[in-house]
Design an enzyme around this catalytic site. Structure first.
Site, PDB file in Angstrom:
ATOM      1  N   GLY A   1       0.827  -1.196   0.000  1.00  0.00           N
ATOM      2  CA  GLY A   1       0.000   0.000   0.000  1.00  0.00           C
ATOM      3  C   GLY A   1       0.867   1.254   0.000  1.00  0.00           C
ATOM      4  O   GLY A   1       1.994   1.263  -0.502  1.00  0.00           O
ATOM      5  N   SER A   2       0.359   2.318   0.603  1.00  0.00           N
ATOM      6  CA  SER A   2       0.969   3.628   0.443  1.00  0.00           C
ATOM      7  C   SER A   2       2.287   3.818   1.175  1.00  0.00           C
ATOM      8  O   SER A   2       2.977   4.806   0.937  1.00  0.00           O
ATOM      9  CB  SER A   2      -0.016   4.711   0.903  1.00  0.00           C
ATOM     10  OG  SER A   2      -1.116   4.750   0.026  1.00  0.00           O
ATOM     11  N   THR A   3       2.671   2.913   2.076  1.00  0.00           N
ATOM     12  CA  THR A   3       4.001   3.031   2.677  1.00  0.00           C
ATOM     13  C   THR A   3       5.076   2.899   1.606  1.00  0.00           C
ATOM     14  O   THR A   3       6.192   3.397   1.768  1.00  0.00           O
ATOM     15  CB  THR A   3       4.211   1.969   3.759  1.00  0.00           C
ATOM     16  OG1 THR A   3       3.991   0.671   3.192  1.00  0.00           O
ATOM     17  CG2 THR A   3       3.253   2.178   4.927  1.00  0.00           C
TER      18      THR A   3
ATOM     19  N   GLU B   1      -6.277   6.399   4.974  1.00  0.00           N
ATOM     20  CA  GLU B   1      -6.182   6.257   3.535  1.00  0.00           C
ATOM     21  C   GLU B   1      -7.083   5.121   3.130  1.00  0.00           C
ATOM     22  O   GLU B   1      -6.990   4.033   3.666  1.00  0.00           O
ATOM     23  CB  GLU B   1      -4.759   5.995   3.111  1.00  0.00           C
ATOM     24  CG  GLU B   1      -3.989   5.347   4.178  1.00  0.00           C
ATOM     25  CD  GLU B   1      -2.567   5.151   3.807  1.00  0.00           C
ATOM     26  OE1 GLU B   1      -2.279   4.893   2.643  1.00  0.00           O
ATOM     27  OE2 GLU B   1      -1.737   5.257   4.679  1.00  0.00           O
TER      28      GLU B   1
ATOM     29  N   SER C   1      -4.160   2.955  -0.679  1.00  0.00           N
ATOM     30  CA  SER C   1      -4.665   4.142  -0.072  1.00  0.00           C
ATOM     31  C   SER C   1      -3.546   4.810   0.661  1.00  0.00           C
ATOM     32  O   SER C   1      -2.492   4.269   0.814  1.00  0.00           O
ATOM     33  CB  SER C   1      -5.770   3.783   0.875  1.00  0.00           C
ATOM     34  OG  SER C   1      -5.325   2.792   1.716  1.00  0.00           O
TER      35      SER C   1
END
Length: 808
Positions: free
Chosen positions: A313-315, A760, A807
């Site tokens: 994901g967004s990391t 997110e 997200s």
């Protein structure tokens, strides 16, 4: 004449008999000395030669400070004699049911499981199965008490109440902290075979080498003079010192316990590292198990931190951001239209708020809001495929880190290596269509934290000789490669801090008063491993962050897989992940004596209107280089320390300082405590250690040479020697530790994305990834985790797919 003939016949017959006898004897001698010589010699040597294999002692596993996490200790095996050796022998099992019932309570075994071996009709001596195998010293004492119990009068019964039961001494592996760091340590089964973790990875080093001994004995079994034929001593296994810090690991265990108890997720993983060295300071997973009682069943054999591949994901956006900055393609003041991004002929890529976006915003605000669109612009438009693939590879994605743990997986970059459409690799810019392990994320983000160097993560600090303590092997800081410049790493850190501190940041729930935290939130949908389709309502949420921002001491990664809660997943960051992260990060920084930024605390307190915090923050703080107090008089040393605005604690009643802590010339801040030891320790007073860490206790005990025994974990709750007691030097101190506090309770659920929740939100309709589903599950009871397999490449981004998957 007839008489003489009979005599001659008799003589002839007798002579023939003599000849036959001697011929037979001669033949027998010849047979023995030639045909059966080797066999007889082997038999004879078996009588006078005595050979034995010498077993080495398995090395201990310790934390970085020498606290024992696993060791080989004395144990016992329970045997039962079912039949007497002779007519006078009474030491055999006469009442199998009574024996089984009595032993069942001690061995924690079902009665019927003990009755089976005790009632075997044709057996003379039996073992009691795994329940009687390698029992502890305490269990041994209970059996002996049952054999010869004490009467109410205090007199001991002379007749054995459990005849036929006897114990043989052996060894077994003990894990004194039970389930503590179980997936890191692994375990040794009753057959002394290593399973999982360090026990498996370093089995050769821990096991040592067997020895041999051969001697010649007489008929009674005594060694003959000069009868030693061969002697090779056993080589005991090395002691393994991990990079794990027991105290920080304890913070992780406490936070995971609370989260598991409150939210019952499919899986939980936390990794804490020192980004400056690559050392892993703590690693924990849930569900958990106790390696001492592995035979009761393990539901999770998987160390998710190194074995489970999942969509980050967004990391993952941190890598895309750093790559764009390094290539000079990121201007924080440039603007773009948020909401959706369309690649010709492809389904639009949407921001996590269902493509609504926030209008035309700056690149910086786009990063703070974790906009998918800005990362597609940076990665797809500006970096393009080859550079994007190059940077992901440079950061170690798709490759093993080489950490000293078994079954590590390398994830994959299949959507970059074999994209089926432009959209396939466009979505990798924000963490979709790519799989990683937690340890890969730790290494990659650690490169940003430490100034741009990708370091090999280590969980083994050194190997030491068990007898001399000499270091046999040591893990040094190991630079794999430089991935970005120091300037790029610095700018990336500054931007990640605004994700946590900025008004538009998705990570405001992760702020810690007095410390500059930088990090990134992430949420990804899960996929059915059989069909590759999205599992509606199932998500993995995570946060990776480090502090202090400009010279990070700690990097913490928290991954929560599919918690059991009715709360909207947009609130999971604030409700579940933030309490875990903040509890671990804040307590660990305090434990490491990382001084808070009081000016930042003052500023934040003033904004909040917190007068009390602002007053504390106004206290001036200065860095002080400790003087060398050793050799000074007691009075002069105390005066000098007070001039430097240090708190002084004096041990002893002498007039001259002979030792100090911290060491001379170390840098501390004003107000820190310095311990001075005089030349006369006898007569010192016992301090009050309540609320102090075990490290404080050990420092004091080493200075005054008092042995310490500690039970529990956390901080000192009680001590056996009352504070203020005058010490004679012969005391032994026992302290009981307990957790200082639990992680803060999660806030009440909310129905929207709360301010700073880290919420997110993946689009509700997200195409399946081409890679392995995320961490979690871990329910397969198999000793050797199989390589995770993910859904087939379904052509992410092809016509007919809708939405995007990650997200903020």
């Amino acid at each position: 004449m007839e008489a003489k003939r009979r005599v001659n016949w008799r003589i002839l017959i007798f002579a023939l008999c003599i000849i036959m006898v001697f011929s037979g004897l001669s033949f027998r001698v010849w047979w023995i000395q030639t045909v059966e010589a080797a066999k007889i010699m082997d038999y004879a040597s078996g009588q006078w030669d005595w050979a034995k294999t010498l077993k080495p002692k398995r090395g201990a596993i310790m934390d970085r400070n020498g606290e024992i996490l696993a060791y080989e200790g004395k144990a016992y095996t329970v045997n039962a004699r079912l039949k007497p050796q002779n007519d006078k022998d009474q030491d055999f099992v006469k009442d199998p049911y009574y024996t089984a019932t009595t032993l069942a309570k001690i061995l924690n075994a079902p009665v019927d499981q003990l009755l089976k071996p005790l009632t075997k009709p044709d057996s003379k001596v039996v073992l009691l199965g795994r329940y009687g195998n390698k029992i502890t010293e305490e269990q041994k004492k209970l059996i002996q008490n049952a054999q010869f119990p004490k009467l109410p009068s205090g007199e001991q019964v002379e007749n054995n109440q459990l005849p036929g039961i006897y114990l043989t001494e052996t060894t077994r592996r003990f894990y004194p902290n039970n389930s503590f760091a179980a997936h890191v340590l692994g375990y040794l089964d009753f057959d002394e075979q290593p399973r999982m973790g360090i026990e498996l990875q370093l089995d050769k080093e821990l096991r040592g080498e067997k020895g041999e001994m051969e001697v010649m004995t007489d008929g009674a079994g005594y060694q003959l003079p000069d009868g030693e034929r061969k002697y090779k001593p056993a080589k005991d296994g090395d002691n393994v010192y991990l990079t794990i810090d027991r105290q920080i690991q304890d913070y992780v265990e406490q936070a995971l316990d609370k989260a598991e108890r409150d939210f019952k997720p499919k899986g939980l993983t936390v990794v804490v590292s020192d980004p400056q060295t690559g050392e892993i300071l703590a690693m924990g997973n849930r569900s958990q198990f106790n390696p001492n009682t592995y035979y009761n069943g393990i539901t999770n054999y998987t160390n998710h931190a190194v074995t489970t591949m999942f969509e980050p994901g967004s990391t993952f956006k941190i890598i895309t951001l750093a790559a764009a900055i390094e290539e000079g393609l990121f201007n924080p003041n440039d603007t773009y239209n948020s909401g959706t991004y369309t690649i010709k002929g492809q389904i639009p890529i949407r921001d996590h708020n269902n493509g609504q976006g926030w209008g035309r915003i700056s690149y910086l605000e786009g990063v703070q809001r974790s906009s998918n669109v800005i990362f597609v612009i940076l990665g797809y438009e500006k970096l393009k495929l080859e550079k994007l693939k190059s940077y992901f590879s440079k950061f170690g994605i798709g490759a093993l880190t080489g950490i000293e743990l078994p079954y590590e997986k390398k994830g994959n970059l299949i959507n970059l290596e074999k994209p089926q459409s432009p959209r396939d690799w466009a979505v990798t810019t924000f963490g979709q269509g790519v799989t990683v392990t937690a340890i890969q994320q730790i290494a990659a983000v650690g490169a940003i934290a430490n100034g741009g160097e990708l370091l090999k993560p280590h969980i083994v600090k050194e190997l030491r000789d068990p007898h001399t303590g000499a270091v046999v092997q040591r893990s040094e800081r190991e630079v794999v490669r430089r991935v970005v410049s120091e300037a790029t790493a610095k700018q990336t850190r500054d931007i990640l801090e605004t994700v946590v501190e900025g008004a538009a940041g998705t990570g405001k729930a992760y702020q810690i008063d007095g410390y500059h935290v930088a990090g990134k939130t992430g949420t990804a949908q899960k996929y059915d491993p059989n069909t590759g389709k999205i599992m509606e309502g199932h998500y993995i949420a995570s946060f990776i962050g480090f502090a202090p921002k400009d010279n990070p001491r700690l990097l913490v990664y928290v991954v929560v897989d599919d918690p059991s809660t009715d709360e909207w997943y947009g609130t999971w960051g604030k409700m579940i992940i933030a309490p875990i992260f903040k509890s671990i990060m804040e307590r660990s920084l305090q434990y490491l004596q990382q001084q808070p930024d009081l000016q930042a605390a003052q500023s934040k307190a003033s904004k909040k209107g917190n007068k009390e915090m602002a007053a504390v923050a106004q206290q001036p703080v200065q860095e002080v280089t400790l003087a060398k107090f050793v050799g000074m008089s007691n009075t002069a040393a105390q005066l000098r320390a007070k001039q430097d605005k240090l708190t002084v604690s004096v041990i002893g009643t002498g007039t001259k300082i002979v030792e100090q802590y911290p060491a001379p010339y170390e840098k501390v801040v004003s107000g820190s405590q310095v311990v001075l030891v005089t030349d006369r320790v006898k007569g010192s007073k016992m301090p009050d250690f309540t609320g102090k860490s075990l490290r404080d206790v050990m420092e004091f005990s080493s200075l005054v040479n008092i042995p310490v025994k500690a039970t529990g974990s956390g901080f000192v709750a009680s001590q056996s020697i009352p504070a203020g007691t005058v010490l004679t030097g012969t005391e032994k101190l026992q302290v009981t530790l307990r957790s200082e506090s639990e992680p803060p309770a999660p806030p009440a659920g909310q129905t929207g994305i709360p301010d700073g929740s880290g919420g997110e939100v993946p689009s509700a309709t997200t195409p399946p990834a081409t890679t392995t589903p995320p961490a979690g599950g871990g329910t397969g009871a198999t000793n050797t985790p199989s390589t995770p397999t993910g859904p087939p490449n379904n052509g992410v981004g092809q016509t007919g797919q809708t939405g995007t998957s990650t997200s903020p």
